[in-house]
Design a protein around this motif. Structure first.
Motif, PDB file in Angstrom:
ATOM      1  N   GLY A 156      87.607  70.832 -24.831  1.00 51.00           N
ATOM      2  CA  GLY A 156      87.447  71.474 -23.757  1.00 51.00           C
ATOM      3  C   GLY A 156      86.140  72.038 -23.339  1.00 51.00           C
ATOM      4  O   GLY A 156      86.215  72.677 -22.353  1.00 51.00           O
ATOM      5  N   VAL A 157      85.087  71.563 -23.993  1.00 56.15           N
ATOM      6  CA  VAL A 157      83.622  72.018 -23.819  1.00 56.15           C
ATOM      7  C   VAL A 157      82.758  71.001 -23.904  1.00 56.15           C
ATOM      8  O   VAL A 157      83.225  69.915 -24.721  1.00 56.15           O
ATOM      9  N   PRO A 158      81.712  71.159 -23.112  1.00 55.50           N
ATOM     10  CA  PRO A 158      80.490  70.046 -23.119  1.00 55.50           C
ATOM     11  C   PRO A 158      80.247  69.914 -24.602  1.00 55.50           C
ATOM     12  O   PRO A 158      79.954  70.767 -25.611  1.00 55.50           O
ATOM     13  N   GLY A 159      80.204  68.581 -25.304  1.00 57.77           N
ATOM     14  CA  GLY A 159      79.388  68.145 -26.508  1.00 57.77           C
ATOM     15  C   GLY A 159      80.399  68.533 -27.557  1.00 57.77           C
ATOM     16  O   GLY A 159      79.814  68.163 -28.586  1.00 57.77           O
ATOM     17  N   GLY A 160      81.674  68.874 -27.139  1.00 56.47           N
ATOM     18  CA  GLY A 160      82.679  68.963 -28.143  1.00 56.47           C
ATOM     19  C   GLY A 160      83.205  67.825 -28.897  1.00 56.47           C
ATOM     20  O   GLY A 160      82.956  66.494 -28.367  1.00 56.47           O
ATOM     21  N   GLN A 161      83.547  68.002 -30.185  1.00 60.23           N
ATOM     22  CA  GLN A 161      84.076  66.859 -30.814  1.00 60.23           C
ATOM     23  C   GLN A 161      85.603  66.989 -31.210  1.00 60.23           C
ATOM     24  O   GLN A 161      86.427  67.931 -31.251  1.00 60.23           O
ATOM     25  N   PRO A 162      86.600  65.820 -31.023  1.00 63.41           N
ATOM     26  CA  PRO A 162      87.929  66.149 -31.112  1.00 63.41           C
ATOM     27  C   PRO A 162      88.285  66.944 -32.408  1.00 63.41           C
ATOM     28  O   PRO A 162      87.688  66.677 -33.662  1.00 63.41           O
ATOM     29  N   LEU A 163      89.131  67.526 -32.361  1.00 56.09           N
ATOM     30  CA  LEU A 163      89.848  68.675 -33.412  1.00 56.09           C
ATOM     31  C   LEU A 163      90.233  67.749 -34.563  1.00 56.09           C
ATOM     32  O   LEU A 163      91.611  67.122 -34.297  1.00 56.09           O
ATOM     33  N   SER A 164      89.842  67.381 -35.631  1.00 55.10           N
ATOM     34  CA  SER A 164      90.103  66.776 -36.666  1.00 55.10           C
ATOM     35  C   SER A 164      90.188  67.319 -38.111  1.00 55.10           C
ATOM     36  O   SER A 164      90.206  66.533 -39.193  1.00 55.10           O
ATOM     37  N   TYR A 165      89.880  68.375 -38.209  1.00 51.79           N
ATOM     38  CA  TYR A 165      89.576  68.989 -39.469  1.00 51.79           C
ATOM     39  C   TYR A 165      90.900  69.232 -40.376  1.00 51.79           C
ATOM     40  O   TYR A 165      91.850  69.475 -40.167  1.00 51.79           O
ATOM     41  N   CYS A 166      90.659  68.831 -41.710  1.00 53.15           N
ATOM     42  CA  CYS A 166      91.465  68.875 -42.612  1.00 53.15           C
ATOM     43  C   CYS A 166      91.032  69.573 -43.957  1.00 53.15           C
ATOM     44  O   CYS A 166      91.527  69.248 -45.041  1.00 53.15           O
ATOM     45  N   GLY A 167      90.300  70.691 -43.847  1.00 53.67           N
ATOM     46  CA  GLY A 167      89.931  71.431 -44.756  1.00 53.67           C
ATOM     47  C   GLY A 167      89.069  71.087 -45.521  1.00 53.67           C
ATOM     48  O   GLY A 167      88.254  69.987 -45.553  1.00 53.67           O
ATOM     49  N   SER A 168      87.977  72.074 -46.511  1.00 57.64           N
ATOM     50  CA  SER A 168      87.022  71.809 -47.079  1.00 57.64           C
ATOM     51  C   SER A 168      87.024  72.672 -48.541  1.00 57.64           C
ATOM     52  O   SER A 168      88.066  73.248 -48.642  1.00 57.64           O
TER      53      SER A 168
END
Length: 602
Positions: A156-168
């Motif tokens: 929803g913002v310029p230059g953003g990446q699709p939300l795909s986080y699965c933890g670290s």
């Protein structure tokens, strides 16, 4: 005359009178019904907390998390280090452990959805419609039942990446079973559109049927999805919210700045719509109040006279600045009045002066920095902005204007011998009413006064037999400066009256005075003592776990029983759907409020 949408549909008698075609029969109109509720995690973890936080802020395009975190892979691992995430992790870990398993709220709520679906499907032939009954929640750990999960996946913002986080490693990841593209899926609204519905009706119990900005978030997002669908396909699908049929919240939404949300502070230009022009028929339904009244009366003690029994109706508030369009407090007052009427009708001996309404605590201004912070006076809480609709931070008055500890003190001082605490914005059991509220009440008037303490309730609390923590604030820091002045630290004292070795209670504030008090500051924790803080003065002597001292409460208390799977609630919801379908309405459904000026509507 206002143009109206055609009624859906001709029932048998009207078919004869109006000459509706009987052969061949066209397929019946398909009507989508969405049962909307709050949602949340069945089991709490770093993963569920992370996803819930993202979903909360995705509704507010002006928030820092929306602009800088949701689609920023570098920020994802740090999310749970900030804000109230550490507090929530500690709180929910205790609450879920205390009930010995998953939170029952979602299971009970889905049972109500199934009851509603059964009732509506049984009326299809009578009405000549084809119901598609689905559900959605404001927070949905199952993306398929988020209103529009792609609002989280797509940047929803310029230059953003699709939300795909699965933890670290930082937050216990990678999380087992986590699907990176979980939000790239159809949600409730897209699923209904794919099934060819002509209308979508939202019926809402997010906070017990009262209107609330969270419900508005979900309905407004649905309207955005449908508006784009209509523009792309030429369809004319309408979205209606049965708790707000006159569309008060959209019509009252602040006009300027464009795309306003509460993150921007006080709006520049507000819209004013009189509340009495747009009632909430669900909150006003006497059957809703009657269900809560039954749960309250079930906790009356036969050995305590009705005139010596008190009822505390405690509820959450809205958020600062949302009162410009959110009538949550006013709707809640209406529900409370109806509950009061039901109780007095059922128990003529009940003293009306012993039925009071109350709210939780809120942040207060730190004058050194000009910013709000949690305070001990407000019990370390931040859910108490009980502002009436379209007012400049005005709380209700009279019997509805207490904070819950003030209301408990009032009832105690009136000589009440048993208090039933109800939370009418809750419709099903959850850790909120099973653990959190009992601890909030217990720290004020004691755990030994809880009606079930001596016998225990091992069905609800398998190991302990009760909901109580040693102190409420189990999430705070545990180390404090020792009183010898040598700069050493040791365990904080969480014992009312102070610890025998001289460590003070309450614990000292650790946050510098020129900074907002940290959520984990030990000065915000309260001992859950045998007979509570109300009526106790440490200057007059130590407390006694065996008996109340000084002016401590000497009666008993318990929580009401929420409606849970009461079939009367599903009957009520179905009736509101059927009544709406039989009622003429405007030719055009309400438009969405487009919240992100950078991403306008079709």
């Amino acid at each position: 005359m206002v143009a109206m949408r055609p009624r859906l549909p001709c029932i048998a008698l009207l078919a004869v009178l109006a000459g509706c075609a009987t052969s061949p029969q066209p397929p019946p109109p398909r009507v989508g019904v969405v049962f909307l509720f709050h949602g949340g995690a069945d089991r709490h973890s770093a993963e569920t907390s992370w996803n819930a936080t993202m979903q909360i802020f995705a509704y507010d395009p002006n928030s820092t998390v929306y602009r800088r975190v949701i689609w920023n892979p570098r920020a994802w691992p740090m999310l749970l280090d900030f804000g109230n995430a550490p507090k929530e992790l500690g709180k929910y870990a205790f609450e879920h452990a205390r009930i010995g398993g998953p939170d029952p709220a979602n299971t009970l709520t889905r049972e109500r959805w199934r009851q509603l679906r059964t009732r509506l499907e049984a009326r299809e032939a009578e009405l000549g419609v084809d119901f598609v009954v689905d559900y959605a929640s404001w927070l949905s750990l199952d993306p398929a039942h988020h209103v529009y999960p792609r609002s989280l996946y797509q940047p929803g913002v310029p230059g953003g990446q699709p939300l795909s986080y699965c933890g670290s490693e930082r937050d216990g990841g990678p999380w087992p079973g986590c699907v990176p593209d979980r939000y790239d899926t159809d949600g409730t609204v897209e699923r209904l559109l794919a099934q060819g519905v002509e209308e979508i009706l939202f019926i809402d119990l997010t906070t017990g049927g009262v209107r609330f900005f969270k419900s508005f978030d979900a309905v407004n997002l649905a309207r955005q999805v449908v508006a784009r669908h209509n523009a792309a396909t030429g369809d004319d699908v309408a979205v209606w919210w049965l708790n707000d049929p006159a569309d008060l919240m959209t019509r009252s939404y602040p006009a300027e700045p464009a795309g306003w949300t509460r993150s921007l502070g006080r709006p520049l230009v507000d819209r004013h719509v009189p509340l009495d022009e747009a009632p909430n028929p669900v909150a006003a339904d006497p059957r809703l109040a009657a269900a809560h009244a039954r749960g309250i009366l079930a906790e009356f003690r036969p050995e305590v006279a009705a005139e010596r029994t008190g009822v505390l109706l405690v509820n959450h508030a809205t958020r600062d600045h949302n009162q410009y369009f959110d009538p949550k407090i006013d709707d809640t007052l209406l529900l409370n009045r109806n509950i009061r009427a039901e109780l007095l009708a059922a128990q003529p001996g009940l003293d009306p002066a012993n039925i009071v309404g109350a709210w939780f605590g809120r942040k207060e201004l730190n004058p050194l920095i000009g910013k709000p912070e949690r305070t001990r006076r407000m019990r370390g809480e931040n859910l108490g902005e009980a502002w009436l609709y379209e007012t400049d931070r005005q709380m209700p008055g009279g019997e509805a204007g207490y904070r819950y500890w003030e209301a408990l003190a009032y009832l105690k001082d009136r000589g009440v011998e048993h208090i039933v605490v109800a939370f009418p914005q809750i419709m099903v059991d959850s850790v909120l009413n099973l653990v959190e509220v009992p601890n909030q009440i217990g720290k004020e008037i004691g755990y030994r006064t809880w009606r079930y303490f001596e016998q225990g309730d091992f069905a609800t609390y398998p190991e302990a037999g009760h909901p109580f923590a040693d102190y409420w604030g189990v999430w705070v820091k545990k180390e404090c400066p020792l009183p010898d002045g040598g700069g050493r630290v040791g365990p904080c004292c969480f014992e009312m009256g102070g610890c025998a070795d001289g460590r003070p209670y309450p614990p000292p504030r650790l946050t510098p005075l020129d900074e907002p008090r940290d959520d984990l500051d030990p000065s915000l924790a309260f001992d859950v003592s045998a007979y509570g803080h109300l009526g106790y003065d440490p200057e007059l002597g130590p407390p006694d776990d065996a008996r109340p001292v000084q002016a401590q409460y000497r009666g008993s208390w318990s929580l009401w029983r929420p409606p849970n799977s009461d079939p009367a609630i599903a009957d009520m919801l179905a009736d509101h759907v059927l009544r709406f379908l039989r009622t003429p309405r405007p030719a055009e459904s309400p438009p969405p409020v487009w919240l992100d000026p950078a991403a306008p509507g079709p």
